[in-house]
Design a protein around this motif. Structure first.
Motif, PDB file in Angstrom:
ATOM      1  N   PRO A  80       6.462   7.392  15.212  1.00  0.00           N
ATOM      2  CA  PRO A  80       6.495   6.894  13.834  1.00  0.00           C
ATOM      3  C   PRO A  80       6.939   7.983  12.861  1.00  0.00           C
ATOM      4  O   PRO A  80       6.746   9.176  13.106  1.00  0.00           O
ATOM      5  N   LEU A  81       7.501   7.560  11.745  1.00  0.00           N
ATOM      6  CA  LEU A  81       7.772   8.477  10.650  1.00  0.00           C
ATOM      7  C   LEU A  81       6.553   8.500   9.741  1.00  0.00           C
ATOM      8  O   LEU A  81       5.990   7.450   9.426  1.00  0.00           O
ATOM      9  N   ALA A 105       2.926   5.697   5.472  1.00  0.00           N
ATOM     10  CA  ALA A 105       3.108   6.307   4.154  1.00  0.00           C
ATOM     11  C   ALA A 105       1.769   6.531   3.471  1.00  0.00           C
ATOM     12  O   ALA A 105       0.945   5.614   3.382  1.00  0.00           O
ATOM     13  N   HIS A 106       1.561   7.760   2.981  1.00  0.00           N
ATOM     14  CA  HIS A 106       0.371   8.113   2.216  1.00  0.00           C
ATOM     15  C   HIS A 106       0.805   8.435   0.794  1.00  0.00           C
ATOM     16  O   HIS A 106       1.618   9.342   0.577  1.00  0.00           O
ATOM     17  N   GLY A 111       2.580   9.890  -5.156  1.00  0.00           N
ATOM     18  CA  GLY A 111       3.170   8.597  -4.825  1.00  0.00           C
ATOM     19  C   GLY A 111       4.203   8.693  -3.718  1.00  0.00           C
ATOM     20  O   GLY A 111       4.788   9.750  -3.472  1.00  0.00           O
ATOM     21  N   ALA A 112       4.418   7.589  -3.052  1.00  0.00           N
ATOM     22  CA  ALA A 112       5.398   7.528  -1.966  1.00  0.00           C
ATOM     23  C   ALA A 112       6.203   6.241  -2.077  1.00  0.00           C
ATOM     24  O   ALA A 112       5.673   5.198  -2.477  1.00  0.00           O
ATOM     25  N   LYS A 113       7.500   6.324  -1.725  1.00  0.00           N
ATOM     26  CA  LYS A 113       8.378   5.162  -1.784  1.00  0.00           C
ATOM     27  C   LYS A 113       9.217   5.099  -0.514  1.00  0.00           C
ATOM     28  O   LYS A 113       9.825   6.089  -0.112  1.00  0.00           O
ATOM     29  N   GLU A 129       2.517   1.158   7.715  1.00  0.00           N
ATOM     30  CA  GLU A 129       1.141   1.445   7.309  1.00  0.00           C
ATOM     31  C   GLU A 129       1.203   2.167   5.971  1.00  0.00           C
ATOM     32  O   GLU A 129       1.730   3.273   5.883  1.00  0.00           O
ATOM     33  N   ALA A 130       0.692   1.547   4.939  1.00  0.00           N
ATOM     34  CA  ALA A 130       0.758   2.122   3.601  1.00  0.00           C
ATOM     35  C   ALA A 130      -0.648   2.354   3.062  1.00  0.00           C
ATOM     36  O   ALA A 130      -1.478   1.437   3.060  1.00  0.00           O
TER      37      ALA A 130
END
Length: 205
Positions: A80-81, A105-106, A111-113, A129-130
């Protein structure tokens, strides 16, 4: 921005009795051609196997043709990335990037996009998974892609699903999991500003 691989999760193999699709046959044809180019099989054997591949109806029949060849790398098998917003924020896309089967994404404090609008995807399903945490996570998917957000815990920040249910044939399904945390998670299609950029630079990576 921090993007790092994590440990791959096992993926169930398709049942050998399952009917093969056109894409399944094409994937085997490509693998056979690569094997011939590498000198693993000669041209006569290539012709014979290609003919059988195009006539194959099930995964079992296709598997026989490639059983003695190295398994090709598949996006679904890749680690996974992991995207970490950290203090300053992080983004993935909208340039060209190849999508693995799972993206984590965390949001962190910045913030993350994740932007899939120009991503290269050969999968039918992608798990995202966010975790919104303090600043939130935004996921942008192209028109025609659909999302399943039933596995997401809205948390305090909430879940904002602004996608349409209309899924075009052959496009991926995003399975969104994780938690909204304090700031929430948003999944949507491109907004007006993003659409203008896409229209103005349709092939730019």
């Amino acid at each position: 921005m921090t993007i790092q691989p994590s440990e791959p999760s096992p993926r169930p193999a398709p049942s050998d009795g399952l009917r093969a699709s056109h894409d399944d046959r094409e994937a085997v044809v490509e693998q056979l051609r690569d094997a011939a180019a590498e000198g693993r099989i000669d041209l006569d054997e290539l012709d014979s196997r290609l003919e059988q591949a195009l006539k194959s109806r099930t995964h079992a029949e296709l598997a026989v043709l490639t059983a003695d060849l190295p398994r090709p790398d598949s996006p679904g098998d890749r680690p996974p990335l992991v995207l970490k917003g950290g203090v300053y924020g992080a983004s993935l896309g909208p340039g060209r990037w190849e999508v693995p089967g799972r993206v984590i994404a965390h949001g962190g404090m910045g913030g993350a996009k994740i932007d899939f609008t120009r991503a290269e995807c050969r999968l039918t399903e992608i798990t995202v998974e966010a975790y919104g945490e303090t600043a939130g996570v935004t996921v942008v998917i192209p028109d025609g892609w659909a999302a399943d957000t039933s596995g997401t815990d809205p948390g305090i920040g909430g879940l904002r699903d602004k996608t349409t249910p209309d899924r075009l044939p052959g496009t991926p399904l995003i399975r969104l999991t994780g938690s909204g945390g304090m700031a929430g998670v948003t999944i949507r299609h491109p907004n007006r500003r993003e659409r203008r950029k896409l229209d103005g630079n349709p092939t730019r990576g």
